[in-house]
Design a protein around this motif. Sequence first.
Motif, PDB file in Angstrom:
ATOM      1  N   GLN A   1       0.833  -1.195   0.000  1.00  0.00           N
ATOM      2  CA  GLN A   1       0.000   0.000   0.000  1.00  0.00           C
ATOM      3  C   GLN A   1       0.873   1.253   0.000  1.00  0.00           C
ATOM      4  O   GLN A   1       0.664   2.162  -0.785  1.00  0.00           O
ATOM      5  N   ARG A   2       1.858   1.264   0.891  1.00  0.00           N
ATOM      6  CA  ARG A   2       2.723   2.441   1.003  1.00  0.00           C
ATOM      7  C   ARG A   2       3.492   2.703  -0.286  1.00  0.00           C
ATOM      8  O   ARG A   2       3.638   3.827  -0.739  1.00  0.00           O
TER       9      ARG A   2
ATOM     10  N   ASN B   1      -0.547   3.665  -2.870  1.00  0.00           N
ATOM     11  CA  ASN B   1      -0.642   5.073  -2.508  1.00  0.00           C
ATOM     12  C   ASN B   1      -0.596   5.973  -3.741  1.00  0.00           C
ATOM     13  O   ASN B   1      -1.110   7.081  -3.735  1.00  0.00           O
TER      14      ASN B   1
ATOM     15  N   ILE C   1      -4.283   6.150  -4.932  1.00  0.00           N
ATOM     16  CA  ILE C   1      -5.376   6.323  -3.982  1.00  0.00           C
ATOM     17  C   ILE C   1      -6.180   7.567  -4.366  1.00  0.00           C
ATOM     18  O   ILE C   1      -5.618   8.576  -4.774  1.00  0.00           O
TER      19      ILE C   1
ATOM     20  N   ARG D   1      -2.974   8.517   5.341  1.00  0.00           N
ATOM     21  CA  ARG D   1      -2.015   7.632   4.688  1.00  0.00           C
ATOM     22  C   ARG D   1      -1.677   6.429   5.560  1.00  0.00           C
ATOM     23  O   ARG D   1      -1.516   5.314   5.082  1.00  0.00           O
TER      24      ARG D   1
ATOM     25  N   TYR E   1      -4.752   4.138   5.674  1.00  0.00           N
ATOM     26  CA  TYR E   1      -4.876   3.349   4.447  1.00  0.00           C
ATOM     27  C   TYR E   1      -3.932   2.152   4.471  1.00  0.00           C
ATOM     28  O   TYR E   1      -4.307   1.038   4.124  1.00  0.00           O
TER      29      TYR E   1
END
Lengths: 237, 286
Positions: free
Chosen positions: B79-80, B84, B87, B185, B188
């Motif tokens: 995700q990071r 991201n 997003i 962030r 998420y």
Amino acid sequence: MNAPLLTVKNLRAGYGEMQVLYDLSLDVHPAEIVALVGSNGAGKTTLLRALSHLLPWQGDVRFDGHSLQSLSPNRLFALGMVQVPEGRQLFDRMSVEENLLLGTLAGTARDALRRNLERCYGLFPILAKRRKQLAGNMSGGEQQMCAVARALMSGPRLVMIDEMSLGLAPVAVDALLDTLRLVRTQGVTVLLVEQDVHSALHVADRAYVMESGRIVREGPASELADDPEVQRAYLGL
Amino acid sequence: MLLAQVLLNGLLLGGLYALMALGLALVWGVLNIVNLSHGAFIMLGAYATYFLFTQAHLDPFLALPFAALALFVLGYAVQRGILNLVIRGPMFNTLLITFGLEVVITFLAQLFFSADFRTINPVYAGTNFDLGGLTVPQVQLMAFAIAIGLTLGLWAFLLHSRPGRSIRAVSQNLLAAQLYGIEPRRIYAVTFGLGTALAGVAGGLYGTVSQINPYIGTALTAKSFVIAIIGGLDNPLGVIVGGLFLGVAESLTALYIGPTYTDVASFGILVLVLIVKPTGLLGRTA
């Protein structure tokens, strides 16, 4: 007078190519109620968005001596600068109590949470009755009370409120203004951003008048309320 | 009696389905990403459990927390580092990027794990016990209990804990969440990590009741999607209902129409739900 709690100097901000705020400066001192009034499109909401880092900006802004440029929104919240955004922005599908709990800082002890809840229910008894109700199902006035109470949950030093009176019945506006007067006596500083110039000038100590992204007038609220130009432009007198 | 047995089998399968869909629904609801690589993470969880069982000789059920932890870290990093970038982007971009992830993960799994079918067979794999004339397979029952327990646990976490409330806050009102000290962030990344951790456990359980290979992901993503649509995104309990419903529907289809038609039943149900009640059987969908 004490050192200002919030100092804004030469703030410039905008959306992409479009500049909205031009070298805007203002001060808010501890335990003051300051009104920022102006018509629709003057840039009032843009200013609040910039102060909360929701928009890029340039200039020198200090909160209690800390330069805002280097502070994350998170940090600002922890330092005691909170905002009640336009349109209330509650967590609609959560209960009133959950909304209030989300107004607290992470890591707040359980008994402190309890105390803050009771304090907010004391300020707005109707919220105590509605504590289990979904925030989105309440009336506009109740929702605005919930939004203000959420902002007060963290024990902030400065509360910035955007268009609190928008779409509310006068009696609800009066109740909210009374509450702001009360929390001011407890040391909370209020920056009230309003189109409803009449009620804002009525409750504030000092006021700034904004037009096209600039401050065009400032002074004690009572003087501005008597100013013929302000009366003609905003009060319909 | 046959019908009762089939219903029981369907419910046991359905519990596992619910857990599979849970991570997909969570990520969808909070990040607004339909994670097409969800099934690939389930597959990775199955292999993690498989290798912990065969190489480290860990009981597969005890291996689950480790599989979950590994998948959490992987999901957080993905995700990071990758998601991201898209997003709050258009839906098409998120679909494309998660589809790409699915392809890459599946290919890497084939490369490292080979395409062989594998099974996780603890010594008690064949153990059954009798419940009023019905045969209850022990492994399936354990998988069911863990799946339901985790789903209820997630529900309680989202409803009553501070981090859970922050996750719901971000999904309900991003602006307000940002103003009140929540870092979207981080939320998420944690949420996506939770989603893949749940996928990891679901994969481990899947490996104990079924064969695994690198290609199981696609079909499991599709089933998870069906369940998320049926159950809605608001509430993990909806996912339980959706999972059980799908498990029973597939079992009944296998009995009365034929085992090859189970997918016709599940996707037929999807089409029906989308036509009749597009908000899901219980509450809201995206």
